[in-house]
Design an enzyme around this catalytic site. Structure first.
Site, PDB file in Angstrom:
ATOM      1  N   THR A  75       0.832  -1.336  -0.100  1.00 42.14           N
ATOM      2  CA  THR A  75       0.003   0.095   0.127  1.00 42.14           C
ATOM      3  C   THR A  75       0.774   1.008   0.028  1.00 42.14           C
ATOM      4  OG1 THR A  75      -1.853  -1.269   1.337  1.00 42.14           O
ATOM      5  CG2 THR A  75      -1.855   1.061   1.237  1.00 42.14           C
ATOM      6  N   GLN A 184       0.603  -9.490  -6.224  1.00 46.47           N
ATOM      7  CA  GLN A 184       0.008 -10.714  -6.195  1.00 46.47           C
ATOM      8  C   GLN A 184       0.808 -11.465  -7.220  1.00 46.47           C
ATOM      9  OE1 GLN A 184      -2.220 -12.413  -4.380  1.00 46.47           O
ATOM     10  NE2 GLN A 184      -2.880 -10.675  -3.346  1.00 46.47           N
ATOM     11  N   SER A 204       4.947  -6.880  -1.506  1.00 47.37           N
ATOM     12  CA  SER A 204       4.431  -7.033  -0.398  1.00 47.37           C
ATOM     13  C   SER A 204       5.081  -8.258   0.389  1.00 47.37           C
ATOM     14  CB  SER A 204       2.932  -6.908  -0.238  1.00 47.37           C
ATOM     15  OG  SER A 204       2.485  -7.207   1.264  1.00 47.37           O
ATOM     16  N   HIS A 206       3.960 -10.014   2.994  1.00 49.57           N
ATOM     17  CA  HIS A 206       3.206 -11.194   3.600  1.00 49.57           C
ATOM     18  C   HIS A 206       2.202 -11.885   2.777  1.00 49.57           C
ATOM     19  CE1 HIS A 206      -0.774  -8.807   3.593  1.00 49.57           C
ATOM     20  NE2 HIS A 206      -0.133  -7.913   3.172  1.00 49.57           N
ATOM     21  N   THR A 242      13.152   4.553  11.429  1.00 39.58           N
ATOM     22  CA  THR A 242      14.040   3.712  11.536  1.00 39.58           C
ATOM     23  C   THR A 242      13.862   2.316  10.616  1.00 39.58           C
ATOM     24  OG1 THR A 242      14.518   4.599  13.851  1.00 39.58           O
ATOM     25  CG2 THR A 242      15.155   2.297  13.391  1.00 39.58           C
ATOM     26  N   CYS A 329     -10.167  -5.802   1.626  1.00 40.49           N
ATOM     27  CA  CYS A 329     -10.667  -4.571   1.980  1.00 40.49           C
ATOM     28  C   CYS A 329     -12.134  -4.516   1.433  1.00 40.49           C
ATOM     29  CB  CYS A 329      -9.619  -3.533   1.332  1.00 40.49           C
ATOM     30  SG  CYS A 329      -7.944  -3.893   1.200  1.00 40.49           S
TER      31      CYS A 329
HETATM   32  C1  LIG Z   1      -2.469  -6.430  -5.683  1.00 41.23           C
HETATM   33  C2  LIG Z   1      -2.368  -5.761  -4.284  1.00 41.23           C
HETATM   34  N1  LIG Z   1      -1.593  -4.750  -4.154  1.00 41.23           N
HETATM   35  C3  LIG Z   1      -1.486  -4.070  -2.999  1.00 41.23           C
HETATM   36  C4  LIG Z   1      -1.752  -4.765  -1.784  1.00 41.23           C
HETATM   37  C5  LIG Z   1      -1.513  -4.381  -0.587  1.00 41.23           C
HETATM   38  O1  LIG Z   1      -0.249  -4.460   0.020  1.00 41.23           O
HETATM   39  P1  LIG Z   1      -0.042  -4.675   1.651  1.00 41.23           P
HETATM   40  O2  LIG Z   1      -1.006  -5.341   2.493  1.00 41.23           O
HETATM   41  O3  LIG Z   1       1.301  -5.058   1.825  1.00 41.23           O
HETATM   42  O4  LIG Z   1      -0.301  -3.171   1.967  1.00 41.23           O
HETATM   43  C6  LIG Z   1      -2.648  -6.067  -1.864  1.00 41.23           C
HETATM   44  C7  LIG Z   1      -3.003  -6.788  -0.487  1.00 41.23           C
HETATM   45  O5  LIG Z   1      -3.826  -7.337  -0.669  1.00 41.23           O
HETATM   46  C8  LIG Z   1      -2.731  -6.703  -3.213  1.00 41.23           C
HETATM   47  O6  LIG Z   1      -3.321  -7.734  -3.231  1.00 41.23           O
END
Ligand SMILES: Cc1ncc(COP(=O)(O)O)c(C=O)c1O
Length: 382
Positions: A75, A184, A204, A206, A242, A329
């Site tokens: 994000t 993804q 990302s 995770h 940091t 979301c």
């Molecule tokens: C395509 C995509 N972009 C951005 C994000 C956001 O990533 P983060 O959870 O690391 O902020 C996600 C997470 O669901 C995602 O699937």
């Protein structure tokens, strides 16, 4: 139901951490907990781990280490790249080109850009969820600052023609940043950013078995962007604060394992998804989104004719199968999926879709097991 009996098929929302990522996190936090910007031996240790991680991560993506900046996640990287070109932009006619099917991190940033008075073009997709190269090009002109098109969609897994778009853009006599949210796609593809032809990317931790709260912004050295966070001089003065060295080292370890085992891992995931979809197809009136186009192996978005997806999702959860209605979301907000809307799925059908997403710790047999749970739950609903 025992905890380990729960079948988790929501890896597109978040993956469990890989064992190696845990170990590296614990190790780094115990031996290199110091501030990586400090001037003593323990800080140097942290700084070395940080830079080794940066080198290794850059190497996986064909990038130079200085093109990698660590963020708090996908994000933040999306927000940074999309918003910054419009901060203090003297050209009041500057424009942003993106698409109707982007993740909320991109669409929310685009709304913010629009609220400043700049023009935003939302490129449509076709009924399979694919964006056409020409539809992107149509909106590019001398005022275009940035073009942002995702590589793999998080709700459907459908892959967009990013390399074709970048090649077509090169033919135009315009200066722009071509950004791609590859959050993804990284889970499933080996990516060389310069070869694909993008100037920036968001990743990302995770989504690949790394920790939450850590991400990567790739920014080609050809591009200069203002800092997003101001304060200390960390991250080549691009992002103050940091640095989360343990998180970065852990992400790097997860990425190493994920990239090195990708062929075997993808095959396993694809086998499970195929078994799952086949079993549903043979027994129910279902439609698999994007089954005739290029699709990331881990995502299966299914339309269950005549069934409310919210009811089904809750019933599956009670039977030990965790899935989602689309983007995490979107499902939290209970809004109809903007991706399915863009694909012109009818209002009647839009609430009958569920996303099943497989991941690195999916086991052989999970596809059939998931299909059996779905079939028995639907039988019980009728
Ligand atoms: C395509 C995509 N972009 C951005 C994000 C956001 O990533 P983060 O959870 O690391 O902020 C996600 C997470 O669901 C995602 O699937």
């Amino acid at each position: 139901m025992k905890k380990d009996e729960y079948l988790y098929l929501d890896h597109a929302a978040s993956t469990p951490m890989r064992e190696v990522a845990f170990e590296v996190y614990k190790y780094t936090e115990s031996v290199a907990f110091a501030n990586s910007a400090g001037g003593h031996a323990l800080s140097r240790k942290a700084k070395n781990i940080l830079e080794e991680s940066r080198d290794s991560i850059a190497n996986h993506f064909g990038a130079a280490p200085k093109e990698i900046t660590f963020t708090s996640g996908g994000t933040e990287a999306d927000n940074w790249i999309i918003k910054m070109p419009f901060i203090n932009n003297k050209n009041k006619n500057a424009e942003l080109v993106t698409s109707e099917i982007e993740h909320e991190a991109v669409l929310g940033s685009a709304e913010w850009v629009e609220s400043l008075g700049y023009k935003v073009h939302l490129t449509p997709c076709d009924k399979d969820g694919v964006i056409k190269v020409d539809d992107v090009l149509k909106n590019v002109n001398k005022n275009t600052e940035i073009i942002s098109i995702m590589l793999g969609n998080n709700e459907t897994g459908v892959v967009q023609p990013i390399k074709e778009i970048s090649q077509a853009l090169k033919e135009l006599d315009s200066e722009y940043i071509f950004h791609s949210d590859v959050v993804q796609a990284v889970a499933n593809r080996k990516l060389d950013f310069h070869n694909i032809g993008i100037q920036s990317a968001a990743i990302s931790g995770h989504k690949i078995g790394g920790p939450k709260g850590v991400g990567i912004m790739f920014l080609s050295s050809e591009v200069k962007l203002p800092s997003f966070l101001h304060g200390g001089k960390q991250e080549l003065e691009r992002r103050a604060g940091t640095v989360n060295v343990s998180g970065v080292a852990s992400l790097s370890a997860a990425l190493d394992e994920q990239q090195n085992s990708m062929i075997v891992q993808n095959q396993k995931i694809l086998n499970e998804r195929t078994e799952f979809e086949k079993k549903l197809w043979n027994s129910l009136d279902v439609m698999v989104v994007g089954d005739t186009v290029d699709r990331l192996d881990h995502i299966s978005n299914i339309q269950f004719s005549g069934i409310n997806s919210e009811t089904l999702m809750v019933a599956l959860d009670l039977q030990g199968l965790g899935v989602s209605r689309g983007s995490a979301c979107a499902s939290g907000a209970q809004k109809p999926s903007h991706v399915l809307q863009a694909m012109k799925v009818s209002n009647e059908k839009i609430n009958s879709h569920l996303r099943f997403s497989f991941g690195w710790n999916t086991n052989v047999g999970d596809g059939i097991k998931a299909a059996d749970i779905v079939l028995s739950v639907i039988k019980g609903m009728s």
